[in-house]
Design an enzyme around this catalytic site. Structure first.
Site, PDB file in Angstrom:
ATOM      1  N   GLU A 180       0.824  -1.218   0.000  1.00 44.80           N
ATOM      2  CA  GLU A 180       0.000   0.000   0.000  1.00 44.80           C
ATOM      3  C   GLU A 180       0.856   1.266   0.000  1.00 44.80           C
ATOM      4  O   GLU A 180       0.772   2.101   0.903  1.00 44.80           O
ATOM      5  CB  GLU A 180      -0.958  -0.022   1.195  1.00 44.80           C
ATOM      6  CG  GLU A 180      -1.915  -1.207   1.133  1.00 44.80           C
ATOM      7  CD  GLU A 180      -2.997  -1.217   2.207  1.00 44.80           C
ATOM      8  OE1 GLU A 180      -2.775  -0.626   3.270  1.00 44.80           O
ATOM      9  OE2 GLU A 180      -4.066  -1.815   1.974  1.00 44.80           O
ATOM     10  N   GLU A 382      -5.425  -8.374  -1.333  1.00 44.31           N
ATOM     11  CA  GLU A 382      -6.085  -8.288  -0.028  1.00 44.31           C
ATOM     12  C   GLU A 382      -7.552  -8.030  -0.260  1.00 44.31           C
ATOM     13  O   GLU A 382      -7.904  -7.137  -1.037  1.00 44.31           O
ATOM     14  CB  GLU A 382      -5.526  -7.139   0.821  1.00 44.31           C
ATOM     15  CG  GLU A 382      -4.179  -7.391   1.423  1.00 44.31           C
ATOM     16  CD  GLU A 382      -3.746  -6.292   2.388  1.00 44.31           C
ATOM     17  OE1 GLU A 382      -4.609  -5.679   3.045  1.00 44.31           O
ATOM     18  OE2 GLU A 382      -2.537  -6.058   2.465  1.00 44.31           O
TER      19      GLU A 382
HETATM   20  C1  BG6 Z   1      -4.493  -3.261   4.760  1.00 44.23           C
HETATM   21  C2  BG6 Z   1      -3.123  -3.644   5.263  1.00 44.23           C
HETATM   22  O1  BG6 Z   1      -4.590  -1.889   4.793  1.00 44.23           O
HETATM   23  O2  BG6 Z   1      -5.600  -3.662   5.477  1.00 44.23           O
HETATM   24  C3  BG6 Z   1      -3.099  -4.815   6.218  1.00 44.23           C
HETATM   25  O3  BG6 Z   1      -2.246  -3.892   4.200  1.00 44.23           O
HETATM   26  C4  BG6 Z   1      -4.279  -4.713   7.152  1.00 44.23           C
HETATM   27  O4  BG6 Z   1      -1.866  -4.836   6.881  1.00 44.23           O
HETATM   28  C5  BG6 Z   1      -5.554  -4.792   6.331  1.00 44.23           C
HETATM   29  O5  BG6 Z   1      -4.283  -5.647   8.184  1.00 44.23           O
HETATM   30  C6  BG6 Z   1      -6.828  -4.812   7.127  1.00 44.23           C
HETATM   31  O6  BG6 Z   1      -6.868  -3.746   7.994  1.00 44.23           O
HETATM   32  P1  BG6 Z   1      -7.120  -3.933   9.542  1.00 44.23           P
HETATM   33  O7  BG6 Z   1      -6.903  -2.605  10.106  1.00 44.23           O
HETATM   34  O8  BG6 Z   1      -8.512  -4.417   9.662  1.00 44.23           O
HETATM   35  O9  BG6 Z   1      -6.117  -4.925   9.999  1.00 44.23           O
END
Ligand code: BG6
Length: 483
Positions: A180, A382
């Site tokens: 990111e 993701e």
């Molecule tokens: C992304 C990141 O922004 O979102 C991850 O790359 C992160 O590291 C994921 O865990 C989900 O966000 P969160 O805050 O729910 O863990």
């Protein structure tokens, strides 16, 4: 209407994603140095995580043990293999390789650990997809150089890349330079992505610490570092596939008022495309230059930087996608939470318990939007639903809400492929429960595999497959035909 395609393309890379600081633990074992993630306390939906310049006795730091992947990777990878993973996205902890970031020699024990992880993946024919820098950096670089604000960090990063590219030359093919990378366009990214100590009260989400000049300069350093890494990686192994990784902020105009439509486009440009235009096309786009000028942001560049950016274009585009938001020229609209930044509430969408609006169709829109611009292979690296899970009396975890979320997103990926998008892989976020990046909680779970641990760090760390585990196994087995 019935989807045009039934299955995903042959060889489609199904899998899951994690990050070292959110799963490995063993924060001070094997010669590992202290990372920026290791000085972050836990928070909650309402209380922000704190950055503590020195470790406080009695304070709980979620990364220190995390889910103990460091000691349990064999058990975990075996479970991924049982689901049929073709790919596993993971990150290397920079501090296992160079504990202080500016060390003369790498730490052999750290290198050995990843030798072992890659060997274990190979055993099951799982392809590693390695993020080189995922929301952590050696804390020493923050203390000594103020992190990525300092140009010197480029050389430390490139040396780290060279070390791992050479060591894992024959076992890793897919690499991502920065997780990111566009996080630095937002205040939230200052510390978590930029390793820059923010001004103010040490709260991770402190919006007062919003020095655009520092953030965009640091981002420039990361973009140069990324380009250098791509070039170097291709020299070390011409078969390496090295990608960018963007937190895609899908943003709709709240109304069809032309001002709202234009704002949405500007947001798309600045938040999403600024970084990938540099990484995919090799130069800053015009809208970025205008933004810098109008906001008195002066990017200090060295003579060769433009050439470096041109020579270091990525092979493929990857992104995270969780949600969408709206934007409006009217300042009195209701705000809602989100990944990295806030946005406006969309009356047509429901949100997760953490206020992230669920929008599968937005994923199709996003895939088309990206592909129309770049025409290079894309991976969704993701995607997932952060939710509280309950272990039933019989020990089962029936996470139908998660299945529903993923199913609807996968359907839209199929649609995007039918639209002509060259989508080559999908790794769901947190395929095994892990520490939340934004809140530090354990109970914001994304996994197919439950990990017995709570927000205070208590629990046996036992792994339990959830209902979604068996569902995803079937999805992979049928190459996306059975959802
Ligand atoms: C992304 C990141 O922004 O979102 C991850 O790359 C992160 O590291 C994921 O865990 C989900 O966000 P969160 O805050 O729910 O863990």
């Amino acid at each position: 209407m019935e989807n045009l395609i039934k299955k995903f393309p042959e060889g489609f890379l199904w899998g899951g994603a994690t990050a070292a600081n959110q799963c490995e633990g063993a924060y001070n074992e094997g010669g590992k140095g202290l990372s920026t993630a290791d000085i972050l306390t836990s928070g909650s939906r309402t209380a922000p995580r704190r950055i503590t310049p020195v470790l406080e006795e009695g304070t709980y730091y979620p990364s220190h043990e995390a889910i103990d992947f460091y000691h349990r990777y064999k058990e975990d990878i075996k479970l991924f293999a049982e689901m049929g993973f073709k790919v596993f996205r993971m990150s290397i902890a920079w501090t296992r390789i160079f504990p202080n970031g500016d060390d003369a020699e790498p730490n052999e024990e750290g290198l050995k650990f990843y030798d072992n992880v890659f060997a274990e993946l190979k055993k099951y024919n799982i392809e590693p997809l390695v993020t080189i820098s995922h929301y952590e950096a050696p804390y020493n670089l923050t203390k000594k150089y103020n992190g990525w604000a300092n140009r010197k960090v480029i050389d430390f990063y490139v040396k780290y890349c060279e070390t791992i590219f050479k060591r894992y030359r024959d076992v890793v093919k897919y690499w991502l330079t920065f997780n990111e990378i566009n996080a630095l366009t937002m205040p939230f990214g200052t510390f978590i992505a930029g390793a820059i100590m923010p001004e103010g009260n040490g709260e991770l989400t402190n919006s007062k610490s919003n020095n655009e000049q520092i953030r965009y300069q640091a981002l420039h350093h990361q973009l140069v570092a990324s380009a250098k890494a791509v070039k170097l990686g291709h020299e070390i192994n011409k078969n390496f596939k090295i990608g960018c990784m963007i937190a895609y902020m899908c943003t709709y105009p709240l109304t069809c008022k032309p001002e709202d439509v234009l704002l949405a486009q500007q947001k798309d440009n600045l938040s999403n495309f600024l970084c990938s235009d540099v990484q995919v096309r090799g130069a800053y786009p015009g809208f970025a230059k205008r933004y810098f000028k109008e906001n008195n942001i002066n990017i200090v560049m060295e003579e060769d930087d433009e050439k470096t950016l041109k020579e270091g274009c990525v092979d493929f585009y990857t992104f995270s996608y969780y949600m969408s938001n709206c934007i409006s020229s009217d300042p009195n609209q209701e705000e809602i939470g989100g990944n990295l930044s806030m946005g406006l509430k969309n009356p047509y969408l429901k949100a997760s318990d953490w206020g992230w609006q669920i929008d599968p169709k937005g994923l199709r829109w996003t895939l088309n939007n990206i592909y129309n611009r770049y025409q290079i292979p894309i991976m969704v690296v993701e995607n997932g639903l952060g939710a509280v899970d309950t272990v039933e009396e019989d020990g089962s975890i029936n996470d139908d809400y998660r299945i529903e979320y993923l199913r609807e997103h996968i359907k839209e990926m199929k649609e995007a492929i039918a639209d002509g998008v060259d989508l080559i892989g999908y790794t769901t976020w947190g395929c095994i429960d892990l520490v939340s990046a934004s809140t530090g909680e354990m109970e914001k779970r994304y996994g197919f595999i439950y990990v017995d641990k709570d927000n205070e760090g208590k629990g046996t760390l036992k792994r339990i497959p959830k209902k979604s585990f068996y569902w995803y196994k079937k999805v992979i087995e049928t190459n996306g035909e059975e959802l």
